[in-house]
Design an enzyme around this catalytic site. Structure first.
Site, mmCIF file in Angstrom:
data_model
loop_
_atom_site.group_PDB
_atom_site.id
_atom_site.type_symbol
_atom_site.label_atom_id
_atom_site.label_comp_id
_atom_site.label_asym_id
_atom_site.label_seq_id
_atom_site.Cartn_x
_atom_site.Cartn_y
_atom_site.Cartn_z
ATOM 1 N N CYS A 75 0.838 -1.203 0.000
ATOM 2 C CA CYS A 75 0.000 0.000 0.000
ATOM 3 C C CYS A 75 0.877 1.260 0.000
ATOM 4 O O CYS A 75 1.861 1.346 0.732
ATOM 5 C CB CYS A 75 -0.910 -0.011 1.228
ATOM 6 S SG CYS A 75 -2.044 1.395 1.262
ATOM 7 N N CYS A 79 0.305 4.928 6.971
ATOM 8 C CA CYS A 79 -0.334 4.729 8.284
ATOM 9 C C CYS A 79 0.658 4.029 9.227
ATOM 10 O O CYS A 79 1.094 2.909 8.953
ATOM 11 C CB CYS A 79 -1.609 3.900 8.127
ATOM 12 S SG CYS A 79 -2.692 4.537 6.817
ATOM 13 N N CYS A 82 0.368 0.298 10.318
ATOM 14 C CA CYS A 82 -0.098 -0.730 9.379
ATOM 15 C C CYS A 82 1.007 -1.586 8.769
ATOM 16 O O CYS A 82 1.934 -1.083 8.123
ATOM 17 C CB CYS A 82 -0.909 -0.087 8.270
ATOM 18 S SG CYS A 82 -1.652 -1.347 7.195
ATOM 19 N N CYS A 119 -16.582 -9.249 5.639
ATOM 20 C CA CYS A 119 -15.978 -7.940 5.398
ATOM 21 C C CYS A 119 -14.715 -8.085 4.547
ATOM 22 O O CYS A 119 -13.783 -8.793 4.915
ATOM 23 C CB CYS A 119 -15.635 -7.286 6.739
ATOM 24 S SG CYS A 119 -14.847 -5.688 6.535
ATOM 25 N N CYS A 150 -19.693 -6.214 3.799
ATOM 26 C CA CYS A 150 -18.975 -5.018 4.233
ATOM 27 C C CYS A 150 -17.690 -4.938 3.417
ATOM 28 O O CYS A 150 -17.126 -5.979 3.041
ATOM 29 C CB CYS A 150 -18.651 -5.127 5.727
ATOM 30 S SG CYS A 150 -17.667 -3.734 6.349
ATOM 31 N N CYS A 210 -19.558 2.019 8.943
ATOM 32 C CA CYS A 210 -18.778 1.325 9.966
ATOM 33 C C CYS A 210 -17.529 2.174 10.173
ATOM 34 O O CYS A 210 -16.690 2.282 9.273
ATOM 35 C CB CYS A 210 -18.416 -0.080 9.487
ATOM 36 S SG CYS A 210 -17.279 -0.930 10.611
ATOM 37 N N ARG A 282 -17.824 -2.809 18.068
ATOM 38 C CA ARG A 282 -17.065 -4.045 17.795
ATOM 39 C C ARG A 282 -15.732 -4.067 18.522
ATOM 40 O O ARG A 282 -14.899 -3.161 18.374
ATOM 41 C CB ARG A 282 -16.841 -4.218 16.287
ATOM 42 C CG ARG A 282 -16.135 -5.543 15.959
ATOM 43 C CD ARG A 282 -16.094 -5.870 14.474
ATOM 44 N NE ARG A 282 -17.408 -5.795 13.894
ATOM 45 C CZ ARG A 282 -17.805 -4.872 13.030
ATOM 46 N NH1 ARG A 282 -16.964 -3.980 12.588
ATOM 47 N NH2 ARG A 282 -19.038 -4.852 12.587
#
Ligand code: SAM
Ligand code: DTB
Ligand code: SF4
Length: 335
Positions: A75, A79, A82, A119, A150, A210, A282
C-alpha cells in the site's frame, strides 16, 4: 440539535438520566463530557454502559463478522500502525486481488462457521474504477449467499459508493482512527477531512457506516475522548463502531509503543457504548493478545460484535474454537 449551556457534569447527568426522553441522535457530546465518562470510577462507568446497553440491545448477543484480505500489502499510504504499507519492512507478503471463486469459498466457510457478515478489505489508498467493477461482483456474490456485506477499500471518489451500494453493499468500513489533533503524527498521506469526505460519500449512497478507531497508539485519555467525540457527533453516528487495540507489528513506526493498560481500552468501549447507544460496538483488532477475562469485561462494557475467524487481515485473531468456548462460558449467543 440540543444545545445545553450548562457545566459538562450537569449535562452529562441530564443525558444519562433522561436517555429515554431524548432523541439521542440529536445530542452532541463535548470532549469534556466524554472525558468525565472516561474519568469515572471503573465500576460506575461499566454500570452506566450496561444500563445503556440493556436499553438498546440484547445484553447477551454478539454479532460475528469475518474478515478477508482481498488484496494484501504494497500500500502506498504511510499509516504508522499498518503492516501493509509498502514503505515499512514487516514481512507481509504482497498478494494481488483474490479471485471471485476464492472470495465465494471463504464467505461460504465463514457462513458455515456462524458469521453473519463478511468484510472484504484491500490495501489500497482507494480503489480504481477497475477495482470497483471486481468488488461489485464480489459483493453481489457474497450477498447471494445470504451474508451481510462489508468492504473497506480506502478513500472513495464520488460515484464509487453508489456503485457498491447498487451491488448490494450493506456496510462500508472507514475509520477515523484517532483524534484530529494527533492524526498527522500517525498518517501524513491523507488528512482527517479526506476521511470525513469518504464517510459522507458512503452515507449519501445509503450504505451503513462502519467507523471507529485504534487505541494504544501512545495517545492520551484526552485524545481517546477526542476520537469518541468525533464518532459520536457524526450526524447520524455510525451504525457500527470498531474499536481496535493496536496490534504492534515489527517494522511499523508504532512498533515498541508503550502498551496501553487494558482498563483504558475497556473504558473506551464503555464510552463508545454510552455515546452511541444504538451502534454495534465491535471489539476488533488486538483480541488475540487479550485474556478471556479482559474480553468478558469488554462485552460487559457494551461491545456486542467481534471479528470472527482465525485471521484479521494479516495478523492473528483467536481461533474459532476458542471463541466458541468463550461464548459458552459466558452464555453469549451469536449471530
Ligand atoms: N486500506 C484501507 C484503509 O486504510 O482505509 C482499508 C484497510 S485498513 C487495514 C482498515 C483499518 O484497519 C485501518 O483504518 C485501521 O483502523 C485498522 N488497522 C490496520 N492496522 C492495524 C493494526 N496494526 N492494529 C489495529 N488496527 C489496525
Ligand atoms: C477495523 O476497524 N479493523 C479491521 C477492519 N476494520 C478492516 C482490520 C484490523 C487490521 C489489523 C491488522 C492486520 O491484520 O493487518
Ligand atoms: Fe494502506 Fe489501509 Fe494500511 Fe493505511 S491502513 S497503509 S491505507 S492498507
Amino acid at each position: 440539535m440540543a444545545t445545553i449551556n450548562q457545566s459538562p457534569a450537569k449535562t452529562l447527568d441530564i443525558k444519562l438520566k433522561k436517555s429515554s426522553d431524548i432523541n439521542e441522535q440529536e445530542i452532541s457530546w463535548s470532549i469534556p463530557q466524554i472525558r468525565l465518562l472516561l474519568d469515572l470510577p471503573f465500576n460506575d462507568l461499566i454500570h452506566r454502559a450496561q444500563l445503556v446497553h440493556r436499553q438498546h440491545h440484547d445484553a447477551n448477543a454478539v454479532q460475528l463478522s469475518t474478515l478477508i484480505s482481498v488484496k494484501t500489502g504494497g500500500c502506498p499510504e504511510d499509516c504508522g500502525y499498518c503492516p501493509q504499507a509498502a514503505r515499512y519492512h514487516t514481512g507481509v507478503e504482497n498478494q494481488g486481488m483474490l479471485s471471485l471463486d476464492e472470495i465465494v469459498s471463504a464467505a461460504t466457510a465463514a457462513k458455515s462457521q456462524g458469521a453473519s457478515r463478511f468484510c472484504m478489505g484491500a490495501a489500497w489508498r482507494g480503489p480504481k474504477q477497475r477495482d470497483i467493477v471486481r468488488m461489485t461482483e464480489m459483493v453481489s456474490a457474497v450477498k447471494a449467499l445470504g451474508l451481510e456485506t462489508c468492504a473497506t477499500l480506502g478513500m472513495l471518489k464520488p460515484g464509487q459508493a453508489t456503485q457498491l451500494s447498487e451491488a448490494g453493499l450493506d456496510y462500508y468500513n472507514h475509520n477515523l482512527d484517532t483524534a484530529p489533533e494527533i492524526y498527522d503524527e500517525i498518517i501524513t498521506t491523507r488528512n482527517y477531512q479526506d476521511r470525513l469526505n469518504t464517510l459522507q460519500e458512503v452515507r449519501d449512497a445509503g450504505i451503513n457506516v462502519c467507523c471507529g478507531g485504534i487505541v494504544g497508539m501512545g495517545e492520551t485519555r484526552q485524545s481517546r475522548a477526542g476520537l469518541i467525540a468525533q464518532l459520536a457527533n457524526l450526524k447520524p453516528y455510525p451504525e457500527s463502531v470498531p474499536i481496535n487495540h493496536l496490534v504492534q507489528v515489527e517494522g511499523t513506526p508504532l512498533y515498541g509503543t508503550a502498551v496501553l493498560d487494558s482498563f483504558e481500552f475497556i473504558r473506551t468501549i464503555a464510552a463508545a457504548r454510552i455515546t452511541m447507544p444504538n451502534a454495534m460496538v465491535r471489539l476488533s483488532a488486538g483480541r488475540q493478545e487479550m485474556s478471556e477475562a479482559i474480553q468478558a469485561l469488554c462485552f460487559l462494557a457494551g461491545a456486542n460484535s467481534i471479528f470472527y475467524g482465525d485471521k484479521l487481515l494479516t495478523t492473528g485473531n483467536p481461533e474459532v474454537n476458542s471463541d466458541q468456548t468463550l461464548f459458552k462460558k459466558l452464555g453469549l449467543t451469536s449471530r
